[in-house]
Enzyme design. Sequence first.
Site, PDB file in Angstrom:
ATOM      1  N   LYS A  91       8.164  10.415   0.600  1.00 33.67           N
ATOM      2  CA  LYS A  91       9.138  10.199   1.884  1.00 33.67           C
ATOM      3  C   LYS A  91       8.454  10.188   3.297  1.00 33.67           C
ATOM      4  O   LYS A  91       8.666   9.513   4.283  1.00 33.67           O
ATOM      5  CB  LYS A  91      10.353  11.311   1.958  1.00 33.67           C
ATOM      6  CG  LYS A  91      11.060  11.173   3.166  1.00 33.67           C
ATOM      7  CD  LYS A  91      12.498  11.824   2.862  1.00 33.67           C
ATOM      8  CE  LYS A  91      13.312  11.390   4.198  1.00 33.67           C
ATOM      9  NZ  LYS A  91      14.764  12.036   4.044  1.00 33.67           N
TER      10      LYS A  91
ATOM     11  N   HIS B 211      27.949   7.224  -0.214  1.00 33.56           N
ATOM     12  CA  HIS B 211      28.627   7.406   0.813  1.00 33.56           C
ATOM     13  C   HIS B 211      30.086   6.840   0.868  1.00 33.56           C
ATOM     14  O   HIS B 211      31.051   7.617   1.259  1.00 33.56           O
ATOM     15  CB  HIS B 211      28.141   6.775   2.224  1.00 33.56           C
ATOM     16  CG  HIS B 211      26.714   7.613   2.319  1.00 33.56           C
ATOM     17  ND1 HIS B 211      25.777   7.180   3.264  1.00 33.56           N
ATOM     18  CD2 HIS B 211      26.090   8.735   1.879  1.00 33.56           C
ATOM     19  CE1 HIS B 211      24.788   7.843   3.276  1.00 33.56           C
ATOM     20  NE2 HIS B 211      25.251   8.768   2.623  1.00 33.56           N
TER      21      HIS B 211
ATOM     22  N   HIS C 164      27.019  15.205  -2.855  1.00 28.10           N
ATOM     23  CA  HIS C 164      26.216  14.057  -2.326  1.00 28.10           C
ATOM     24  C   HIS C 164      25.496  13.418  -3.731  1.00 28.10           C
ATOM     25  O   HIS C 164      25.410  12.298  -3.727  1.00 28.10           O
ATOM     26  CB  HIS C 164      25.470  14.558  -1.342  1.00 28.10           C
ATOM     27  CG  HIS C 164      24.259  13.239  -0.865  1.00 28.10           C
ATOM     28  ND1 HIS C 164      24.886  12.205  -0.251  1.00 28.10           N
ATOM     29  CD2 HIS C 164      23.087  13.149  -0.864  1.00 28.10           C
ATOM     30  CE1 HIS C 164      23.872  11.428  -0.127  1.00 28.10           C
ATOM     31  NE2 HIS C 164      22.670  12.039  -0.291  1.00 28.10           N
TER      32      HIS C 164
ATOM     33  N   GLU D 228      14.015   3.596  10.947  1.00 34.01           N
ATOM     34  CA  GLU D 228      14.906   2.774   9.896  1.00 34.01           C
ATOM     35  C   GLU D 228      15.113   1.214  10.569  1.00 34.01           C
ATOM     36  O   GLU D 228      16.115   0.834  10.290  1.00 34.01           O
ATOM     37  CB  GLU D 228      16.015   3.315   9.333  1.00 34.01           C
ATOM     38  CG  GLU D 228      16.786   2.633   8.009  1.00 34.01           C
ATOM     39  CD  GLU D 228      17.885   3.343   7.685  1.00 34.01           C
ATOM     40  OE1 GLU D 228      18.080   4.497   7.096  1.00 34.01           O
ATOM     41  OE2 GLU D 228      18.956   2.738   7.488  1.00 34.01           O
TER      42      GLU D 228
HETATM   43  N1  LIG Z   1      18.804  14.058   6.395  1.00 35.58           N
HETATM   44  C1  LIG Z   1      18.623  13.540   5.092  1.00 35.58           C
HETATM   45  O1  LIG Z   1      17.553  12.741   5.285  1.00 35.58           O
HETATM   46  C2  LIG Z   1      19.609  13.722   3.975  1.00 35.58           C
HETATM   47  C3  LIG Z   1      18.798  13.212   2.674  1.00 35.58           C
HETATM   48  C4  LIG Z   1      19.607  13.513   1.394  1.00 35.58           C
HETATM   49  C5  LIG Z   1      20.815  14.140   1.683  1.00 35.58           C
HETATM   50  N2  LIG Z   1      21.234  14.469   3.095  1.00 35.58           N
HETATM   51  C6  LIG Z   1      22.505  15.199   3.063  1.00 35.58           C
HETATM   52  O2  LIG Z   1      22.349  16.468   2.438  1.00 35.58           O
HETATM   53  C7  LIG Z   1      23.678  16.931   1.970  1.00 35.58           C
HETATM   54  C8  LIG Z   1      23.571  17.654   0.614  1.00 35.58           C
HETATM   55  O3  LIG Z   1      22.673  18.706   0.482  1.00 35.58           O
HETATM   56  P1  LIG Z   1      22.832  19.747  -0.865  1.00 35.58           P
HETATM   57  O4  LIG Z   1      22.802  18.927  -1.839  1.00 35.58           O
HETATM   58  O5  LIG Z   1      21.625  20.612  -0.393  1.00 35.58           O
HETATM   59  O6  LIG Z   1      24.063  20.469  -0.393  1.00 35.58           O
HETATM   60  P2  LIG Z   1      24.585  21.815   0.137  1.00 35.58           P
HETATM   61  O7  LIG Z   1      23.833  22.063   1.483  1.00 35.58           O
HETATM   62  O8  LIG Z   1      26.192  21.866   0.182  1.00 35.58           O
HETATM   63  O9  LIG Z   1      23.960  22.918  -0.900  1.00 35.58           O
HETATM   64  C9  LIG Z   1      24.652  23.068  -2.162  1.00 35.58           C
HETATM   65  C10 LIG Z   1      25.269  24.288  -2.391  1.00 35.58           C
HETATM   66  O10 LIG Z   1      24.031  24.948  -3.021  1.00 35.58           O
HETATM   67  C11 LIG Z   1      24.362  26.343  -2.251  1.00 35.58           C
HETATM   68  N3  LIG Z   1      22.623  26.640  -2.234  1.00 35.58           N
HETATM   69  C12 LIG Z   1      21.846  26.342  -1.531  1.00 35.58           C
HETATM   70  N4  LIG Z   1      20.769  26.671  -1.818  1.00 35.58           N
HETATM   71  C13 LIG Z   1      20.942  27.783  -2.831  1.00 35.58           C
HETATM   72  C14 LIG Z   1      20.243  28.671  -3.189  1.00 35.58           C
HETATM   73  N5  LIG Z   1      18.773  28.696  -3.228  1.00 35.58           N
HETATM   74  N6  LIG Z   1      20.692  29.519  -4.164  1.00 35.58           N
HETATM   75  C15 LIG Z   1      22.027  29.479  -4.352  1.00 35.58           C
HETATM   76  N7  LIG Z   1      22.822  28.689  -3.816  1.00 35.58           N
HETATM   77  C16 LIG Z   1      22.092  27.785  -2.936  1.00 35.58           C
HETATM   78  C17 LIG Z   1      24.915  26.074  -1.319  1.00 35.58           C
HETATM   79  O11 LIG Z   1      25.464  27.238  -0.333  1.00 35.58           O
HETATM   80  C18 LIG Z   1      25.825  25.253  -1.378  1.00 35.58           C
HETATM   81  O12 LIG Z   1      27.128  25.481  -1.946  1.00 35.58           O
HETATM   82  C19 LIG Z   1      24.612  16.043   2.418  1.00 35.58           C
HETATM   83  O13 LIG Z   1      25.534  16.378   3.295  1.00 35.58           O
HETATM   84  C20 LIG Z   1      23.804  14.670   2.314  1.00 35.58           C
HETATM   85  O14 LIG Z   1      24.422  13.852   3.104  1.00 35.58           O
HETATM   86  C21 LIG Z   1      20.724  14.421   4.038  1.00 35.58           C
HETATM   87  O1  LIG Z   2      15.848   9.728   4.953  1.00 31.20           O
HETATM   88  C1  LIG Z   2      16.721   8.582   4.679  1.00 31.20           C
HETATM   89  O2  LIG Z   2      16.357   7.560   5.442  1.00 31.20           O
HETATM   90  C2  LIG Z   2      17.591   8.581   3.743  1.00 31.20           C
HETATM   91  O3  LIG Z   2      18.222   7.521   3.565  1.00 31.20           O
HETATM   92  C3  LIG Z   2      17.566   9.714   2.781  1.00 31.20           C
HETATM   93  C4  LIG Z   2      18.900   9.880   2.005  1.00 31.20           C
HETATM   94  O4  LIG Z   2      18.931  10.338   0.728  1.00 31.20           O
HETATM   95  C5  LIG Z   2      20.232  10.568   2.766  1.00 31.20           C
HETATM   96  O5  LIG Z   2      21.338  10.887   2.059  1.00 31.20           O
HETATM   97  C6  LIG Z   2      20.264  10.096   4.252  1.00 31.20           C
HETATM   98  O6  LIG Z   2      21.149  11.007   4.917  1.00 31.20           O
HETATM   99  C7  LIG Z   2      21.050   8.931   4.256  1.00 31.20           C
HETATM  100  O7  LIG Z   2      21.078   8.445   5.374  1.00 31.20           O
HETATM  101  P1  LIG Z   2      22.030   7.343   6.407  1.00 31.20           P
HETATM  102  O8  LIG Z   2      21.333   7.006   7.370  1.00 31.20           O
HETATM  103  O9  LIG Z   2      22.391   6.358   5.173  1.00 31.20           O
HETATM  104  O10 LIG Z   2      23.316   8.229   6.769  1.00 31.20           O
HETATM  105 ZN   LIG Z   3      20.864  11.094  -0.057  1.00 28.20          ZN
END
Ligand SMILES: NC(=O)c1ccc[n+]([C@@H]2O[C@H](COP(=O)([O-])OP(=O)(O)OC[C@H]3O[C@@H](n4cnc5c(N)ncnc54)[C@H](O)[C@@H]3O)[C@@H](O)[C@H]2O)c1
Ligand SMILES: O=C(O)C(=O)C[C@@H](O)[C@H](O)[C@H](O)COP(=O)(O)O
Ligand SMILES: [Zn+2]
Length: 372
Positions: A230, A255, A270, A240
Amino acid sequence: MTAQIETVHVPLDGGRAYDILVGRGLLAGIGARVAALKARAVAVVSDETVAAEYGATVTDALAEAGLRTALIAVTPGEGSKSYAGFAQVCDGLIGHRIERGDLVLALGGGVVGDLAGFAAASLRRGVRFVQAPTSLLAQVDSSVGGKTGINSPHGKNLVGAFHQPSLVIADTATLDTLPLRELRAGYAEVAKYGLIDDPEFFAWCEANLAEIYAGGPARETAVASCCRAKAGVVVRDEREDGERALLNLGHTFAHALERLTGYQAARLVHGEAVAIGLCLAFRFSARLGLCPGQDAGRVANHLALAGLPTRLDQVPGGSGDADQLLDAMRQDKKVRDGALTFILARGIGKSFIAPGIEAGAVREFLVDELRG
Ligand SMILES: NC(=O)c1ccc[n+]([C@@H]2O[C@H](COP(=O)([O-])OP(=O)(O)OC[C@H]3O[C@@H](n4cnc5c(N)ncnc54)[C@H](O)[C@@H]3O)[C@@H](O)[C@H]2O)c1
Ligand SMILES: O=C(O)C(=O)C[C@@H](O)[C@H](O)[C@H](O)COP(=O)(O)O
Ligand SMILES: [Zn+2]
């Protein structure tokens, strides 16, 4: 005690380069590393589950390093990546008098990382932030690259900002307390990195799935490999304009599913949506004659073995019909001049950006997928 630490450097320009540290036990030593960033106060943003488990370890370590600390904990789950969650975090930061020179530290999964990162990007027009990801998904994907934001009722991540962290500290020991469902969900993004452009990594994942789930060196290898992949993409295309869209493999479908299931973890998280989205992207590619059907089958078999859903009929409460899915996809950020862009594949590790995809072709595909 910290075991081996792997460092992945993200060489962005303009003083925005940062390190991603991966290793067991890193949270205990987080104080000195954060203090080195020269802030006076650090606001830790977490969710209630993670705060209960790791909040004190982090705030104690920061205080020992001479930093003033505050802790803001939101309700766990995607529902907090909302306007209300954003207001809670921003007002919490303001209430704790976090200044421009201070830091926000996101301690938690991707929800906390995206939300705290967006609050940091917005507070006083921008303060620095540190990512301390505690879910597999956050360690392999969301903590790196600077995409921050919240959801709208119209769609995922529709309000946000690019704001790079100053440091990422991925303590892989935190994954020991992560529920199995969340570990599996994070694995969908791990497999994604192989499917995008690294068939050897996908084959390695197939061979090492049990070890990744069990913990130990294979898990650390997976986290560091995804971060390296990444980081490379982000450095070449931070905002992007091109190649970064490949990281969206499976996400146009995912999504839409998340929006149609109301961002409710009881129905879909997710990573599960991404697992279904990856399978749909490969089956759609096969249907268009771009990808061998065998490869689409291999993707679905592996994700099913990993305990993930692979079909629309596995969405609890239903996925919505083809028109609802298509309508949700029209809010995708890759839409150009009203036309859908998909990330498609010519095979495993051979993904590419496909603009101008006919909505009719997508609709027919979805109708057939929903027929089963
Ligand atoms: N910014 C980006 O590039 C990017 C990339 C991928 C996903 N995302 C976003 O990330 C989100 C999903 O993240 P996620 O899957 O981590 O979900 P999340 O943050 O909801 O965490 C999942 C669950 O696990 C629990 N948890 C987390 N760490 C823990 C630990 N160590 N021990 C016990 N419980 C724990 C949390 O309390 C929650 O209930 C989505 O909103 C998605 O859109 C963003
Ligand atoms: O970092 C990125 O770029 C990604 O697309 C990573 C994805 O896994 C992630 O879910 C990201 O939040 C999606 O981005 P979006 O721009 O489609 O909202
Ligand atoms: Zn993702």
